[in-house]
Design an enzyme around this catalytic site. Structure first.
Site, PDB file in Angstrom:
ATOM      1  N   LEU A  51       0.818  -1.213   0.000  1.00 17.50           N
ATOM      2  CA  LEU A  51       0.000   0.000   0.000  1.00 17.50           C
ATOM      3  C   LEU A  51       0.852   1.265   0.000  1.00 17.50           C
ATOM      4  O   LEU A  51       0.415   2.315  -0.464  1.00 17.50           O
ATOM      5  CB  LEU A  51      -0.922   0.017   1.219  1.00 17.50           C
ATOM      6  CG  LEU A  51      -1.929  -1.134   1.326  1.00 17.50           C
ATOM      7  CD1 LEU A  51      -2.662  -1.065   2.662  1.00 17.50           C
ATOM      8  CD2 LEU A  51      -2.918  -1.075   0.178  1.00 17.50           C
ATOM      9  N   ASP A 101       3.184  13.967  15.255  1.00 19.07           N
ATOM     10  CA  ASP A 101       3.467  13.806  13.822  1.00 19.07           C
ATOM     11  C   ASP A 101       2.170  13.825  13.023  1.00 19.07           C
ATOM     12  O   ASP A 101       1.969  13.012  12.117  1.00 19.07           O
ATOM     13  CB  ASP A 101       4.235  12.511  13.572  1.00 19.07           C
ATOM     14  CG  ASP A 101       4.913  12.496  12.193  1.00 19.07           C
ATOM     15  OD1 ASP A 101       5.133  13.588  11.635  1.00 19.07           O
ATOM     16  OD2 ASP A 101       5.207  11.400  11.695  1.00 19.07           O
TER      17      ASP A 101
END
Length: 417
Positions: A83, A202
């Site tokens: 992916l 993040d």
């Protein structure tokens, strides 16, 4: 004359040849011993880690997957099932025997994120349950393999759609506004409603996953920090994150808090509205980055011009301008000026008056203190556009004061399509 049967034969070898053979035997023996020791240490470390993880996962009721099950589900980590790849390592799609689709994050051997980040994500996200957080189904530690197993998100990550000229057509304004609200609710849960206060550290478009209905879910908690009691932040000498999303106080001084996440959220809001990445965006007319461009339009009451063209036909002007206003409140320079995520959720959901936004952080006075920092995607990079483009902005501010008749902040007003 050859010796008769039963006689012993003695062969004299040179002393140097004898010593050479002994040396070879010693070297081979030492190599074998070192190899055995390394294998034993590897097995011991793996056993200890699995034991700790089993103990911790038993407390949080998180299942461990056998490696053979994951290998089968991903077709032996086939490239057709891959992916994408991040700082942790590659991510693969898999299908379990019962038909459940999964996403497997496989820690690469060259990953700069280590065992601590792996354990952090398992322990942190396993204790979190919210519709706007990705669900961790289990983990696997076997030999040198370390993997995390998640629910599979049909539409992958937000950045793959938002910044793709073709796929972005799928995001009309109602969907974009729904994504903004979903991220806000998930972040509010992390900051104040979960059992532990969590600072993501993040937050970015690539860490927002979308399900089949384009509902957002925050992912990737390897760099997250948890706090208890009244703690709301901390500092670190190891700055991690991604340029373009990091708050100034974190990038420069290593100071992080819930307001650091708020800054990152504000950047994402402006990216969702505009369809443009903050990192690397420089407007051709005034050389400002995305934050500076959004601020300029806000100051001139032209915020609607920030909307990506494909979303304009379906947009609700009041929702658009409110979203941009909230985004700018979140990226204000000083952490104390930024709203909490509970306030953000409230501001997005009602039509009440909003406080005036202050100037976003586009450049730092203390430029000498800015050094290269580690990042989940970028290591030892030069100063980010957030800083460099600020110098152009500063020059523009000086020019405005000197020449009010030809203000660079008064370009022609384009009609809204």
């Amino acid at each position: 004359m050859s010796p008769g049967p039963g006689h012993d034969i003695y062969i004299r070898l040179a002393a140097s040849e004898s010593r050479g053979k002994k040396r070879q035997v010693v070297i081979v023996t030492l190599c074998l011993m070192v190899g055995v020791i390394l294998v034993c240490l590897s097995l011991l470390l793996s056993f200890q880690m699995r034991k700790r993880m089993n103990h911790q996962s038993s407390e949080i009721e998180l299942p461990q997957f056998d490696l053979s099950i994951i290998v089968k589900a991903t077709n032996d980590f086939s490239m057709d099932n891959k992916l994408g790849e991040g700082g942790f390592g590659p991510v693969y799609k898999g299908v379990l025997d019962e038909g459940q689709e999964i996403a497997v994050k496989r820690m690469s051997k060259t990953s700069h994120q280590g065992v601590d980040e792996f354990k952090n994500e398992v322990i942190c996200i396993a204790k979190l349950q919210h519709r706007n957080l990705v669900k961790l189904l289990g983990w696997c530690v076997q030999g040198t393999e370390k993997m995390l197993v998640y629910e599979y998100m049909t539409n992958k990550s937000l950045d793959l759609i938002l910044f793709n000229p073709t796929r972005s057509l799928l995001l009309d304004w109602p969907r974009r506004f729904n994504i903004i609200n979903g991220i806000a609710r998930g972040l509010m849960y992390l900051h104040q409603d979960s059992r532990l206060r969590v600072i993501h550290r993040d937050l970015k478009a690539s860490n927002i996953l979308l399900d089949c209905d384009m509902n957002p879910k925050i992912s990737d908690f390897g760099l997250a920090r948890t706090f208890g009691g009244n703690e709301t932040g901390g500092n670190t000498s190891r700055v991690v994150g991604t340029y373009g999303y990091m708050s100034p106080e974190y990038a420069v001084d290593g100071m992080f808090s819930v307001k650091s996440d708020v800054f990152s959220f504000g950047v994402i809001v402006l990216e969702i509205v505009s369809g443009k990445r903050n990192r690397g965006f420089v407007h051709s007319d005034h050389r400002l980055n995305l934050l500076g461009h959004a601020w300029m339009l806000y100051e001139e009451d032209r915020s609607i011009e920030l909307v990506e063209p494909c979303a304009k036909k379906s947009c609700d002007i009041s929702e658009v301008t409110r979203s941009i206003h909230v985004g700018l409140l979140c990226v204000q320079q000083h952490p104390e000026d930024r709203p909490s995520m509970s306030s953000v959720v409230m501001m997005l959901s009602n039509g009440g008056a909003l406080p005036e936004a202050k100037h976003p952080d586009l450049f730092h006075k203390n430029k000498s203190s800015l050094v290269s920092v580690s990042s989940s995607n970028h290591i030892n990079q030069p100063l980010p556009p957030l800083v460099m483009n600020g110098f152009a902005y500063a020059m523009q501010l000086l020019k405005v004061k000197k020449d009010t008749k030809k203000s660079i902040f008064k370009p022609e007003i384009n009609s809204v399509g």
